[in-house]
Design an enzyme around this catalytic site. Sequence first.
Site, PDB file in Angstrom:
ATOM      1  N   TYR A   1       2.108   5.376   6.388  1.00  0.00           N
ATOM      2  CA  TYR A   1       2.682   4.488   5.758  1.00  0.00           C
ATOM      3  C   TYR A   1       4.144   4.536   6.030  1.00  0.00           C
ATOM      4  CZ  TYR A   1       5.603   4.474   1.132  1.00  0.00           C
ATOM      5  OH  TYR A   1       6.627   3.967   0.237  1.00  0.00           O
TER       6      TYR A   1
ATOM      7  N   ASN B   1      11.321  10.405  -4.684  1.00  0.00           N
ATOM      8  CA  ASN B   1       9.805  10.131  -5.369  1.00  0.00           C
ATOM      9  C   ASN B   1      10.231   9.482  -6.877  1.00  0.00           C
ATOM     10  OD1 ASN B   1       9.440  11.494  -2.161  1.00  0.00           O
ATOM     11  ND2 ASN B   1       6.633  11.858  -3.918  1.00  0.00           N
ATOM     12  N   ASN B   2       8.783   8.838  -7.208  1.00  0.00           N
ATOM     13  CA  ASN B   2       9.025   8.677  -8.501  1.00  0.00           C
ATOM     14  C   ASN B   2       8.157   9.137  -9.509  1.00  0.00           C
ATOM     15  OD1 ASN B   2      10.481   4.966  -9.010  1.00  0.00           O
ATOM     16  ND2 ASN B   2      10.905   6.597  -7.322  1.00  0.00           N
TER      17      ASN B   2
ATOM     18  N   TYR C   1      -1.447  21.459  -1.713  1.00  0.00           N
ATOM     19  CA  TYR C   1      -1.407  21.214   0.363  1.00  0.00           C
ATOM     20  C   TYR C   1      -0.760  22.037   1.020  1.00  0.00           C
ATOM     21  CZ  TYR C   1      -3.015  15.729  -0.712  1.00  0.00           C
ATOM     22  OH  TYR C   1      -3.385  14.885  -1.292  1.00  0.00           O
TER      23      TYR C   1
ATOM     24  N   GLU D   1       0.952  -1.169  -0.029  1.00  0.00           N
ATOM     25  CA  GLU D   1       0.548  -0.133   0.149  1.00  0.00           C
ATOM     26  C   GLU D   1       1.085   1.529   0.228  1.00  0.00           C
ATOM     27  OE1 GLU D   1      -3.297   0.265  -0.413  1.00  0.00           O
ATOM     28  OE2 GLU D   1      -3.454  -1.630  -0.243  1.00  0.00           O
TER      29      GLU D   1
ATOM     30  N   LYS E   1       7.095   0.919   6.233  1.00  0.00           N
ATOM     31  CA  LYS E   1       8.020   0.363   5.308  1.00  0.00           C
ATOM     32  C   LYS E   1       8.907   0.575   5.990  1.00  0.00           C
ATOM     33  CE  LYS E   1       8.142   0.280   1.549  1.00  0.00           C
ATOM     34  NZ  LYS E   1       7.432  -0.715   0.239  1.00  0.00           N
TER      35      LYS E   1
ATOM     36  N   ALA F   1       6.117   4.656   8.215  1.00  0.00           N
ATOM     37  CA  ALA F   1       5.920   3.403   9.497  1.00  0.00           C
ATOM     38  C   ALA F   1       6.115   1.497   9.491  1.00  0.00           C
ATOM     39  CB  ALA F   1       4.931   3.929  11.354  1.00  0.00           C
TER      40      ALA F   1
ATOM     41  N   GLY G   1       0.829  16.039   9.966  1.00  0.00           N
ATOM     42  CA  GLY G   1       2.569  15.162   9.980  1.00  0.00           C
ATOM     43  C   GLY G   1       2.742  15.861   8.461  1.00  0.00           C
TER      44      GLY G   1
ATOM     45  N   THR H   1      11.909   3.178   1.254  1.00  0.00           N
ATOM     46  CA  THR H   1      11.630   4.922  -0.164  1.00  0.00           C
ATOM     47  C   THR H   1      11.645   5.915   1.484  1.00  0.00           C
ATOM     48  OG1 THR H   1       9.750   6.260   0.433  1.00  0.00           O
ATOM     49  CG2 THR H   1       9.711   3.956   2.049  1.00  0.00           C
ATOM     50  N   ASP H   2      13.146   6.369   1.102  1.00  0.00           N
ATOM     51  CA  ASP H   2      13.260   7.610   1.877  1.00  0.00           C
ATOM     52  C   ASP H   2      12.682   8.343   2.262  1.00  0.00           C
ATOM     53  OD1 ASP H   2      11.094   9.077   0.317  1.00  0.00           O
ATOM     54  OD2 ASP H   2      13.290  10.936  -0.888  1.00  0.00           O
ATOM     55  N   GLU H   3      11.030   8.388   2.592  1.00  0.00           N
ATOM     56  CA  GLU H   3      10.364   8.275   3.620  1.00  0.00           C
ATOM     57  C   GLU H   3      10.979   8.023   5.547  1.00  0.00           C
ATOM     58  OE1 GLU H   3       5.899   9.002   2.745  1.00  0.00           O
ATOM     59  OE2 GLU H   3       6.979   9.585  -0.032  1.00  0.00           O
TER      60      GLU H   3
ATOM     61  N   ARG I   1      -1.493  18.506   4.920  1.00  0.00           N
ATOM     62  CA  ARG I   1      -1.714  16.461   4.969  1.00  0.00           C
ATOM     63  C   ARG I   1      -1.225  17.057   6.428  1.00  0.00           C
ATOM     64  NH1 ARG I   1       2.658  13.422   1.452  1.00  0.00           N
ATOM     65  NH2 ARG I   1       0.606  12.929   0.448  1.00  0.00           N
TER      66      ARG I   1
HETATM   67  P1  NAD Z   1       1.215   1.507  -5.838  1.00  0.00           P
HETATM   68  O1  NAD Z   1       0.968   1.285  -5.370  1.00  0.00           O
HETATM   69  O2  NAD Z   1       1.398   1.503  -7.701  1.00  0.00           O
HETATM   70  O3  NAD Z   1       1.319  -0.411  -7.075  1.00  0.00           O
HETATM   71  C1  NAD Z   1       1.448  -1.393  -5.352  1.00  0.00           C
HETATM   72  C2  NAD Z   1       1.382  -2.976  -6.096  1.00  0.00           C
HETATM   73  O4  NAD Z   1       1.335  -3.479  -4.837  1.00  0.00           O
HETATM   74  C3  NAD Z   1      -0.158  -2.900  -7.155  1.00  0.00           C
HETATM   75  O5  NAD Z   1      -0.472  -3.160  -7.989  1.00  0.00           O
HETATM   76  C4  NAD Z   1      -1.019  -3.500  -5.974  1.00  0.00           C
HETATM   77  O6  NAD Z   1      -1.683  -4.159  -6.516  1.00  0.00           O
HETATM   78  C5  NAD Z   1      -0.273  -4.578  -5.574  1.00  0.00           C
HETATM   79  N1  NAD Z   1      -0.846  -5.161  -3.849  1.00  0.00           N
HETATM   80  C6  NAD Z   1      -0.849  -3.735  -2.581  1.00  0.00           C
HETATM   81  N2  NAD Z   1      -1.603  -5.056  -1.971  1.00  0.00           N
HETATM   82  C7  NAD Z   1      -0.735  -6.698  -2.307  1.00  0.00           C
HETATM   83  C8  NAD Z   1      -0.834  -7.557  -1.518  1.00  0.00           C
HETATM   84  N3  NAD Z   1      -1.306  -7.653  -0.719  1.00  0.00           N
HETATM   85  N4  NAD Z   1      -0.483  -8.851  -2.303  1.00  0.00           N
HETATM   86  C9  NAD Z   1      -0.065  -8.258  -3.661  1.00  0.00           C
HETATM   87  N5  NAD Z   1       0.391  -7.421  -4.188  1.00  0.00           N
HETATM   88  C10 NAD Z   1      -0.245  -6.128  -3.864  1.00  0.00           C
HETATM   89  O7  NAD Z   1       3.225   1.635  -5.662  1.00  0.00           O
HETATM   90  P2  NAD Z   1       4.730   1.860  -6.793  1.00  0.00           P
HETATM   91  O8  NAD Z   1       4.232   3.133  -6.404  1.00  0.00           O
HETATM   92  O9  NAD Z   1       4.767   1.052  -7.979  1.00  0.00           O
HETATM   93  O10 NAD Z   1       5.723   1.788  -5.282  1.00  0.00           O
HETATM   94  C11 NAD Z   1       5.945   0.078  -5.604  1.00  0.00           C
HETATM   95  C12 NAD Z   1       7.302   0.111  -4.026  1.00  0.00           C
HETATM   96  O11 NAD Z   1       8.078   1.257  -4.254  1.00  0.00           O
HETATM   97  C13 NAD Z   1       6.340  -0.232  -2.256  1.00  0.00           C
HETATM   98  O12 NAD Z   1       6.408  -0.807  -2.274  1.00  0.00           O
HETATM   99  C14 NAD Z   1       7.041   1.718  -2.063  1.00  0.00           C
HETATM  100  O13 NAD Z   1       6.797   1.274  -0.914  1.00  0.00           O
HETATM  101  C15 NAD Z   1       7.520   2.172  -3.097  1.00  0.00           C
HETATM  102  N6  NAD Z   1       8.678   3.287  -3.659  1.00  0.00           N
HETATM  103  C16 NAD Z   1       7.619   4.153  -4.604  1.00  0.00           C
HETATM  104  C17 NAD Z   1       7.734   5.175  -4.424  1.00  0.00           C
HETATM  105  C18 NAD Z   1       7.218   6.149  -4.970  1.00  0.00           C
HETATM  106  O14 NAD Z   1       7.406   7.186  -5.424  1.00  0.00           O
HETATM  107  N7  NAD Z   1       5.543   5.881  -5.732  1.00  0.00           N
HETATM  108  C19 NAD Z   1       9.368   6.174  -3.525  1.00  0.00           C
HETATM  109  C20 NAD Z   1      10.047   4.449  -3.269  1.00  0.00           C
HETATM  110  C21 NAD Z   1       9.597   3.746  -3.037  1.00  0.00           C
HETATM  111  P1  TYD Z   2       2.456  12.393  -3.059  1.00  0.00           P
HETATM  112  O1  TYD Z   2       2.564  12.485  -4.699  1.00  0.00           O
HETATM  113  O2  TYD Z   2       1.237  11.840  -2.423  1.00  0.00           O
HETATM  114  O3  TYD Z   2       3.813  11.634  -2.763  1.00  0.00           O
HETATM  115  P2  TYD Z   2       4.881  11.479  -1.057  1.00  0.00           P
HETATM  116  O4  TYD Z   2       3.664  12.016  -0.360  1.00  0.00           O
HETATM  117  O5  TYD Z   2       4.953  10.364  -0.874  1.00  0.00           O
HETATM  118  O6  TYD Z   2       6.101  12.529  -1.106  1.00  0.00           O
HETATM  119  O7  TYD Z   2       2.816  14.027  -2.273  1.00  0.00           O
HETATM  120  C1  TYD Z   2       3.609  14.267  -3.017  1.00  0.00           C
HETATM  121  C2  TYD Z   2       3.654  15.515  -2.297  1.00  0.00           C
HETATM  122  O8  TYD Z   2       2.876  16.728  -2.620  1.00  0.00           O
HETATM  123  C3  TYD Z   2       3.290  15.674  -1.006  1.00  0.00           C
HETATM  124  O9  TYD Z   2       4.530  16.924  -0.583  1.00  0.00           O
HETATM  125  C4  TYD Z   2       2.024  16.217  -0.770  1.00  0.00           C
HETATM  126  C5  TYD Z   2       2.201  16.855  -2.085  1.00  0.00           C
HETATM  127  N1  TYD Z   2       0.586  17.083  -2.981  1.00  0.00           N
HETATM  128  C6  TYD Z   2      -0.374  17.817  -3.270  1.00  0.00           C
HETATM  129  O10 TYD Z   2      -0.066  19.150  -2.541  1.00  0.00           O
HETATM  130  N2  TYD Z   2      -1.717  18.115  -3.065  1.00  0.00           N
HETATM  131  C7  TYD Z   2      -1.992  16.362  -3.556  1.00  0.00           C
HETATM  132  O11 TYD Z   2      -3.027  16.660  -4.178  1.00  0.00           O
HETATM  133  C8  TYD Z   2      -1.099  15.482  -3.616  1.00  0.00           C
HETATM  134  C9  TYD Z   2      -1.605  14.312  -3.863  1.00  0.00           C
HETATM  135  C10 TYD Z   2       0.188  15.891  -3.126  1.00  0.00           C
END
Ligand code: NAD
Ligand code: TYD
Length: 340
Positions: free
Chosen positions: A153, A182-183, A210, A84, A157, A155, A278, A125-127, A276
């Site tokens: 989230y 962030n990707n 936000y 998630e 990870k 916590a 926190g 994640t960097d978070e 948001r």
């Molecule tokens: P995403 O939410 O797009 O994809 C998550 C996928 O996991 C989804 O396809 C979902 O169906 C699947 N999933 C969720 N619960 C599941 C379960 N119980 N069993 C099997 N599959 C399940 O997320 P993302 O952005 O692609 O992130 C992928 C990973 O990278 C995550 O672990 C996230 O913490 C990490 N990450 C993401 C970012 C970012 O910026 N998006 C940055 C750093 C790390």
């Molecule tokens: P997000 O894409 O949710 O990634 P993360 O919180 O994991 O870094 O949000 C990126 C930044 O953008 C974050 O500082 C929250 C902000 N944000 C908004 O200002 N408006 C929005 O509708 C969303 C989804 C995020």
Amino acid sequence: MKILVTGGAGFIGGNYAIVMTERYPEDEIVVLDALTYAGNLETLAGIQDRPNFRFIKGDIRDRAFIFDLFEKENFDVVINFAAESHVDRSIENPGIFLETNVMGVQVLLDACRKYGVGRYHQVSTDEVYGDLPLDRPDLLFTEETPIHTSSPYSASKASADLLTLAYHRTFGLPVTVSRCSNNYGPYHFPEKLIPLMISRALADESLPVYGEGLNVRDWLYVTDHCNAIDLIVRKGRVGEVYNIGGHNERTNLEVVKTILKQLGKPESLIHFVKDRPGHDLRYAMDPTKIETELGWKPEYDFDTGIRKTIEWYLENKDWWQHILNGEYREYYDRMYKERQ
Ligand code: NAD
Ligand code: TYD
């Protein structure tokens, strides 16, 4: 090599499967995904006929199912993207984050132990490092920065990272952990900042920023993250954590204005909404370890990557419009009504 990619119907795992099935025709890539709201088989449509690709629907929390799968398949490598992943949803409902991001990881680690998997890689994640102050641009997260999380989230990870490293120390499981910033890029679910702003701006809808929009994120184009994971899995040292980031810090307001400019839309679409709870102020990664040890370098800077991303969203409207037409609409109304 036979590689299990969990969460491969999501944003980053999907991009990983697309790139790696082409790069390594000799490898077999099996994507396992529960297809939650964030999973989307349309992301994998272009590779479903590749001979080295397979999709299996399944949940990493389902111990019996996962053990059965590992017994049958003999995976060499497991890369766990499944999670998630949205901070705002974790504030609304923390429980599912613990179930998938912590308990699901434990199931995978136990299965790797029992069936002798050669490498378990945890995508983190960097978070997990918490945040940095806005007035200290000299500070960056290194692998030695203490874990200090802000949201349910992050916590969850961080818990998964600690559990993964504990399975290495206690049981000798060959693990690696990567922590990325962030990707952004193709197939990004439109609840996250960049695809949300692109899709709403294209429809001339208001853009909810936000607070004052001054929080800073360190953006990395998604395939640069995938390439880093590939290097870590093939060449990284077992038991190690690697930070991934490309020194592309931007305030949220800068990101939104860049998107508006490229789309030719007015800044009057921007609406400042309730912050948001926190809300982390600033993330910024120091990727020196992966650069010097493994020779990783990102291919895209933010200006090039965001242009490419916006072009993709313009050319692939069907992919994201299918999402906007579904339960997403209800999510958006619920989540953003409270922010007015
Ligand atoms: P995403 O939410 O797009 O994809 C998550 C996928 O996991 C989804 O396809 C979902 O169906 C699947 N999933 C969720 N619960 C599941 C379960 N119980 N069993 C099997 N599959 C399940 O997320 P993302 O952005 O692609 O992130 C992928 C990973 O990278 C995550 O672990 C996230 O913490 C990490 N990450 C993401 C970012 C970012 O910026 N998006 C940055 C750093 C790390
Ligand atoms: P997000 O894409 O949710 O990634 P993360 O919180 O994991 O870094 O949000 C990126 C930044 O953008 C974050 O500082 C929250 C902000 N944000 C908004 O200002 N408006 C929005 O509708 C969303 C989804 C995020």
